[in-house]
Design a protein around this motif. Structure first.
Motif, PDB file in Angstrom:
ATOM      1  N   ALA A 217       0.773   6.514  30.659  1.00  0.00           N
ATOM      2  CA  ALA A 217       0.305   6.081  31.978  1.00  0.00           C
ATOM      3  C   ALA A 217      -0.373   7.254  32.670  1.00  0.00           C
ATOM      4  O   ALA A 217      -0.195   8.406  32.285  1.00  0.00           O
ATOM      5  CB  ALA A 217       1.483   5.606  32.814  1.00  0.00           C
ATOM      6  N   CYS A 218      -1.171   6.965  33.682  1.00  0.00           N
ATOM      7  CA  CYS A 218      -1.776   8.018  34.496  1.00  0.00           C
ATOM      8  C   CYS A 218      -0.632   8.823  35.124  1.00  0.00           C
ATOM      9  O   CYS A 218       0.298   8.241  35.678  1.00  0.00           O
ATOM     10  CB  CYS A 218      -2.657   7.390  35.579  1.00  0.00           C
ATOM     11  N   GLY A 219      -0.716  10.148  35.036  1.00  0.00           N
ATOM     12  CA  GLY A 219       0.338  11.001  35.583  1.00  0.00           C
ATOM     13  C   GLY A 219       0.313  11.079  37.103  1.00  0.00           C
ATOM     14  O   GLY A 219       1.181  11.692  37.708  1.00  0.00           O
ATOM     15  N   GLY A 220      -0.697  10.441  37.712  1.00  0.00           N
ATOM     16  CA  GLY A 220      -0.783  10.461  39.175  1.00  0.00           C
ATOM     17  C   GLY A 220      -0.297   9.163  39.787  1.00  0.00           C
ATOM     18  O   GLY A 220       0.541   9.163  40.669  1.00  0.00           O
ATOM     19  N   CYS A 221      -0.824   8.031  39.270  1.00  0.00           N
ATOM     20  CA  CYS A 221      -0.485   6.741  39.892  1.00  0.00           C
ATOM     21  C   CYS A 221       0.359   5.863  38.978  1.00  0.00           C
ATOM     22  O   CYS A 221       0.753   4.775  39.358  1.00  0.00           O
ATOM     23  CB  CYS A 221      -1.756   6.010  40.322  1.00  0.00           C
ATOM     24  N   TYR A 222       0.607   6.324  37.767  1.00  0.00           N
ATOM     25  CA  TYR A 222       1.458   5.620  36.789  1.00  0.00           C
ATOM     26  C   TYR A 222       0.951   4.243  36.369  1.00  0.00           C
ATOM     27  O   TYR A 222       1.736   3.376  35.993  1.00  0.00           O
ATOM     28  CB  TYR A 222       2.920   5.581  37.273  1.00  0.00           C
ATOM     29  N   VAL A 241     -11.425   9.216  33.411  1.00  0.00           N
ATOM     30  CA  VAL A 241     -10.976   9.146  34.802  1.00  0.00           C
ATOM     31  C   VAL A 241     -10.123   7.891  34.965  1.00  0.00           C
ATOM     32  O   VAL A 241     -10.482   6.829  34.447  1.00  0.00           O
ATOM     33  CB  VAL A 241     -12.197   9.091  35.755  1.00  0.00           C
ATOM     34  N   CYS A 242      -9.004   8.011  35.651  1.00  0.00           N
ATOM     35  CA  CYS A 242      -8.129   6.858  35.881  1.00  0.00           C
ATOM     36  C   CYS A 242      -8.881   5.834  36.741  1.00  0.00           C
ATOM     37  O   CYS A 242      -9.429   6.174  37.786  1.00  0.00           O
ATOM     38  CB  CYS A 242      -6.846   7.286  36.575  1.00  0.00           C
ATOM     39  N   GLU A 243      -8.879   4.594  36.284  1.00  0.00           N
ATOM     40  CA  GLU A 243      -9.599   3.553  37.010  1.00  0.00           C
ATOM     41  C   GLU A 243      -8.914   3.181  38.315  1.00  0.00           C
ATOM     42  O   GLU A 243      -9.549   2.651  39.227  1.00  0.00           O
ATOM     43  CB  GLU A 243      -9.751   2.300  36.135  1.00  0.00           C
ATOM     44  N   SER A 244      -7.612   3.463  38.400  1.00  0.00           N
ATOM     45  CA  SER A 244      -6.879   3.073  39.611  1.00  0.00           C
ATOM     46  C   SER A 244      -6.959   4.120  40.716  1.00  0.00           C
ATOM     47  O   SER A 244      -7.144   3.784  41.876  1.00  0.00           O
ATOM     48  CB  SER A 244      -5.410   2.829  39.293  1.00  0.00           C
ATOM     49  N   CYS A 245      -6.794   5.411  40.316  1.00  0.00           N
ATOM     50  CA  CYS A 245      -6.704   6.421  41.381  1.00  0.00           C
ATOM     51  C   CYS A 245      -7.833   7.456  41.342  1.00  0.00           C
ATOM     52  O   CYS A 245      -7.964   8.256  42.256  1.00  0.00           O
ATOM     53  CB  CYS A 245      -5.347   7.131  41.332  1.00  0.00           C
ATOM     54  N   GLY A 246      -8.628   7.446  40.289  1.00  0.00           N
ATOM     55  CA  GLY A 246      -9.764   8.363  40.222  1.00  0.00           C
ATOM     56  C   GLY A 246      -9.425   9.761  39.733  1.00  0.00           C
ATOM     57  O   GLY A 246     -10.282  10.645  39.744  1.00  0.00           O
TER      58      GLY A 246
HETATM   59 ZN   LIG Z   1      -4.182   7.040  38.257  1.00  0.00          ZN
END
Ligand SMILES: [Zn+2]
Length: 263
Positions: A217-222, A241-246
């Protein structure tokens, strides 16, 4: 999946990771100051409000004391007048004069009484103001003592962290300049994300969720990432780049390797 185009991708990724690690370290150093700067600012505001209120109270106290003094002076002369009238009353020659003097005497005595009542009322108000003033002065002393304590604690931490902060900022400046020279657009994008995201984490290693069959998972927004991306990230040749949090996403082992190699 969003990707960022650049040349010498692996070099850029290493530089981005290094920059993020430096910012993470700087953030950790700055965190040592905790909430102290904000607490001190709040105490300063409280102290300023109290100083202002105390000035206003002093002004009102002075005014009431002045009014009381004026009434005392007025009563002193009224009492002189009263005793003169009392003597005159003993020596009047006719009834008409007697009534006139007696009326004057009555009025003088009434005014003295009214003044005494006013003095008592004003003294009552004065006492209330003085009590409020004493309470506020006490509160101000407490706030100033607390402020001095917190300022001392903050400057102790600052003395300790100043050198680390300066060194980290220098390294950040140097690396930023280098990255901007290599790829201005990529650097600007990283900076924009860093300034807008919580704790300035513009780049994060992906997190492995063991309870979800080792999915990453993205380590920022999971937000869970597609399985094929998990493999692509290990190749270290694309900037995702994470599509959810950038946030820019990197392989966790890659992030660790780069971070461990940094002084
Ligand atoms: Zn993210």
């Amino acid at each position: 999946m969003i990707t960022l185009e650049t040349s010498a991708v692996q070099d850029r990724l290493v530089e981005l990771i290094q920059l993020q690690v430096l910012y993470n370290r700087l953030h950790a150093v700055q965190q040592k100051k905790g909430d102290l700067p904000r607490q001190i600012e709040e105490l300063q505001d409280q102290a300023a409000a109290l100083v202002h209120s105390l000035q206003e109270l002093s002004r009102q106290i002075d005014q009431i004391e002045g009014e009381i003094r004026t009434l005392h002076v007025s009563n002193d002369s009224l009492r002189d007048h009263e005793s003169k009238l009392q003597k005159t009353l003993m020596a009047v020659r006719n009834e008409q004069e007697y009534y006139k003097v007696e009326a004057d005497l009555k009025e003088t005595q009434l005014t003295i009484e009214k003044n005494l009542k006013d003095i008592a009322r004003l003294k009552h108000r004065l006492e209330a103001f003085q009590q409020r003033k004493a309470a506020e002065e006490e509160r101000l002393r407490e706030i100033q003592a607390l402020m001095a304590e917190k300022e001392e604690a903050l400057s102790a931490i600052s003395r300790e962290t100043h050198k680390q902060e300066t060194e980290l900022k220098e390294r950040i400046d140097k690396l930023s300049a280098y990255l901007a020279q290599q790829d201005e657009r990529l650097f600007r994008l990283f900076e924009r994300r860093r300034r807008s995201l919580r704790e300035g984490r513009a780049l994060v290693p992906v997190a492995t969720l063991t309870e979800k069959e080792e999915r990453v998972a993205c380590g920022g927004c999971y937000t869970l990432l597609p399985r094929q991306l998990q493999w692509q990230l290990t190749q270290r040749n694309t900037i995702f780049v994470c599509e959810s949090c950038g946030r820019i996403l990197v392989d966790a082992a890659f992030f660790e390797e780069v971070a461990a190699a940094m002084p």
